[in-house]
Design a protein around this motif. Structure first.
Motif, PDB file in Angstrom:
ATOM      1  N   TYR A  13       0.823  -1.204   0.000  1.00 26.73           N
ATOM      2  CA  TYR A  13       0.000   0.000   0.000  1.00 26.73           C
ATOM      3  C   TYR A  13       0.863   1.264   0.000  1.00 26.73           C
ATOM      4  CZ  TYR A  13      -3.798  -3.242   1.089  1.00 26.73           C
ATOM      5  OH  TYR A  13      -4.701  -4.275   1.054  1.00 26.73           O
ATOM      6  N   ARG A  14       1.853   1.321   0.861  1.00 28.81           N
ATOM      7  CA  ARG A  14       2.708   2.519   0.931  1.00 28.81           C
ATOM      8  C   ARG A  14       3.465   2.743  -0.371  1.00 28.81           C
ATOM      9  NH1 ARG A  14       7.063   1.014   4.563  1.00 28.81           N
ATOM     10  NH2 ARG A  14       7.811   0.075   2.608  1.00 28.81           N
ATOM     11  N   ASN A 309     -11.672  -0.849  -4.142  1.00 22.89           N
ATOM     12  CA  ASN A 309     -10.905  -0.047  -3.191  1.00 22.89           C
ATOM     13  C   ASN A 309     -11.605   0.044  -1.838  1.00 22.89           C
ATOM     14  OD1 ASN A 309      -9.936   2.429  -5.709  1.00 22.89           O
ATOM     15  ND2 ASN A 309      -8.949   0.512  -5.177  1.00 22.89           N
ATOM     16  N   HIS A 335      -8.343  -8.160  -1.866  1.00 22.85           N
ATOM     17  CA  HIS A 335      -7.016  -7.634  -2.170  1.00 22.85           C
ATOM     18  C   HIS A 335      -6.384  -8.417  -3.321  1.00 22.85           C
ATOM     19  CE1 HIS A 335      -2.894  -6.069  -1.360  1.00 22.85           C
ATOM     20  NE2 HIS A 335      -2.556  -7.279  -1.786  1.00 22.85           N
ATOM     21  N   TYR A 339      -5.734  -6.755  -6.984  1.00 20.07           N
ATOM     22  CA  TYR A 339      -4.343  -6.536  -7.373  1.00 20.07           C
ATOM     23  C   TYR A 339      -3.891  -7.448  -8.511  1.00 20.07           C
ATOM     24  CZ  TYR A 339      -3.028  -2.904  -4.115  1.00 20.07           C
ATOM     25  OH  TYR A 339      -2.912  -1.689  -3.480  1.00 20.07           O
ATOM     26  N   GLN A 379      -4.891   3.284  -0.543  1.00 15.90           N
ATOM     27  CA  GLN A 379      -3.498   2.956  -0.262  1.00 15.90           C
ATOM     28  C   GLN A 379      -3.000   3.685   0.984  1.00 15.90           C
ATOM     29  OE1 GLN A 379      -2.312   4.231  -4.202  1.00 15.90           O
ATOM     30  NE2 GLN A 379      -1.759   2.136  -4.790  1.00 15.90           N
ATOM     31  N   ALA A 382      -5.046   2.341   4.290  1.00 17.05           N
ATOM     32  CA  ALA A 382      -4.678   0.966   4.631  1.00 17.05           C
ATOM     33  C   ALA A 382      -3.262   0.915   5.185  1.00 17.05           C
ATOM     34  CB  ALA A 382      -4.807   0.074   3.400  1.00 17.05           C
ATOM     35  N   TRP A 383      -2.349   1.623   4.570  1.00 15.06           N
ATOM     36  CA  TRP A 383      -0.967   1.701   5.066  1.00 15.06           C
ATOM     37  C   TRP A 383      -0.941   2.219   6.503  1.00 15.06           C
ATOM     38  CZ3 TRP A 383       2.062   6.601   3.288  1.00 15.06           C
ATOM     39  CH2 TRP A 383       3.236   6.743   4.042  1.00 15.06           C
TER      40      TRP A 383
END
Length: 391
Positions: A13-14, A309, A335, A339, A379, A382-383
């Motif tokens: 995510y990051r 998302n 996820h 992805y 993103q 979640a991070w």
């Protein structure tokens, strides 16, 4: 979810946010001549339409302000946010009635206004982040003004010419749901007066009118008294929208330490996951019928980027707040499916529109509806949630 799995997700995510999504939009989406943002981009980021959606101007401005305030005080991000806010202020308001446009030209000439007022809520959170970033009071005043415009428009709808007659009045979940999210953001950025009251009122509306425990469903549109309307519009469910609202309510429960709000949000997620998850192909369907009947909209079984998302966020937050394995399993499902289908490995960012089986429908990366918001917000949040260890 063991520590290694958690760290792997943090990295996904990051790094996806900071090394892929944000660089894509900084490279291709900044209008350095007129200010604001281009969002109608082809797969490789080339501009295919210079018109600007006002929703996306507010959303992108908010994003860059949020990153500046909470990730790193990069001057580039701050300047993108400031120029976005300047474009909103100078070009996106109708001087006649004070409401915001929905669609303008590259240089800000108005094209269209919608009957609803969601441009205002995205402008509000954009101004709020800039008030926090700069300390300038005029941004705070504009944030409050935009929020008040949003809620007043919806509460005084008799002043607006409706596209519907009075034959079958309805209420939708969009207004209370977006009031929660907007008030949460403005409470954090500018200390919005009465934010808690607006949130309480909106949660109560959703609970009273839209949650149907007898059929385990979150209704998108109901009659004014909450009754199910046995027509196409009344029967149509939007699982991704309801799941997005679910995590807004869960998050409020976490902030307040209110387990009843967390349970309400988890309940909404459970009901709409069961209705929205595509058992045949995976992913969250766009529309379904409450009784399993055919849906009128032809894109009902497509896989749009944003419901995936929001489902990633909702399942992750439910797991982090409850520790229940079921939510971790759902999170892994959504996820992994998202992805494996949406990211563009060659040019970056995500595609927006897939067919039901996950095959590509359009190579477009953005338009008046898709811009730098749902994906980077997912993103980013979640991070941060994974790093904070919310349980």
């Amino acid at each position: 979810m063991d520590p290694q799995q958690r760290q792997t997700l943090i990295n996904v995510y990051r790094d996806g946010l900071l090394r892929d999504t944000i660089p894509f939009w900084c490279k291709h989406g900044i209008d350095r001549k007129h200010g604001g943002f281009f969002t109608s981009l082809n797969r490789d980021g080339t501009i295919i339409d210079t018109d600007k959606g006002v929703w996306q101007q507010g959303r992108a401005t908010w994003l860059f302000g949020e990153l500046y305030n909470n990730v790193e005080r990069r001057e580039e991000w701050l300047q993108h946010a400031i120029r976005g806010a300047e474009f909103l202020t100078q070009h996106c308001y109708d001087p006649v009635d004070g409401r915001m446009w929905f669609h303008v030209t590259q240089d800000g000439r108005p094209i269209r206004k919608r009957r609803y007022a969601y441009s205002e809520c995205f402008a509000a959170i954009a101004y709020g982040e800039l008030a926090l970033a700069t300390g300038e009071n005029h941004y705070r005043e504009r944030a409050i003004q935009a929020f008040n415009g949003f809620v007043n428009h919806n509460l005084n709808s008799e002043e607006v010419t409706s596209k519907f007659t009075v034959t079958r009045p309805t209420r939708g979940m969009g207004f209370p749901m977006m009031t929660i999210a907007t008030a949460q953001e403005l409470r954090q950025s500018i200390g919005l007066p009465d934010a808690d009251r607006w949130i309480d009122r909106s949660v109560a509306t959703i609970r009273e009118f839209h949650l149907k425990a007898d059929i385990q469903c979150v209704m998108e549109t109901v009659g004014v008294d909450g009754q199910i309307l046995d027509h196409f519009d009344g029967r149509t469910l939007n699982p991704g929208h309801a799941i997005e609202g679910a995590w807004f309510i869960m998050w409020e429960g976490h902030l307040r330490g209110d387990t009843s709000l967390i349970e309400t949000g988890c309940q909404m997620l459970r009901w709409m996951w069961q209705r929205g998850w595509d058992q045949q192909h995976g992913g969250i369907l766009y529309f379904v019928d409450v009784y399993g009947l055919p849906v009128q909209e032809y894109w009902h079984d497509m896989k749009f980027w944003w419901p995936q998302n929001e489902s990633i966020l909702a399942t992750l937050l439910a797991y982090l707040l409850t520790g229940e394995d079921e939510y971790a399993q759902w999170h892994q499902q959504i996820h992994d499916w998202a992805y494996s289908h949406f990211p563009d490995r060659e040019h970056g960012e995500w595609f927006g529109y897939l067919h039901r089986d996950g095959s590509l429908s359009s190579e477009i990366k953005g338009n008046l509806w898709k811009g730098p918001f749902h994906l980077p917000r997912m993103q980013y949040m979640a991070w941060r949630w994974l790093e904070k260890d919310l349980v």
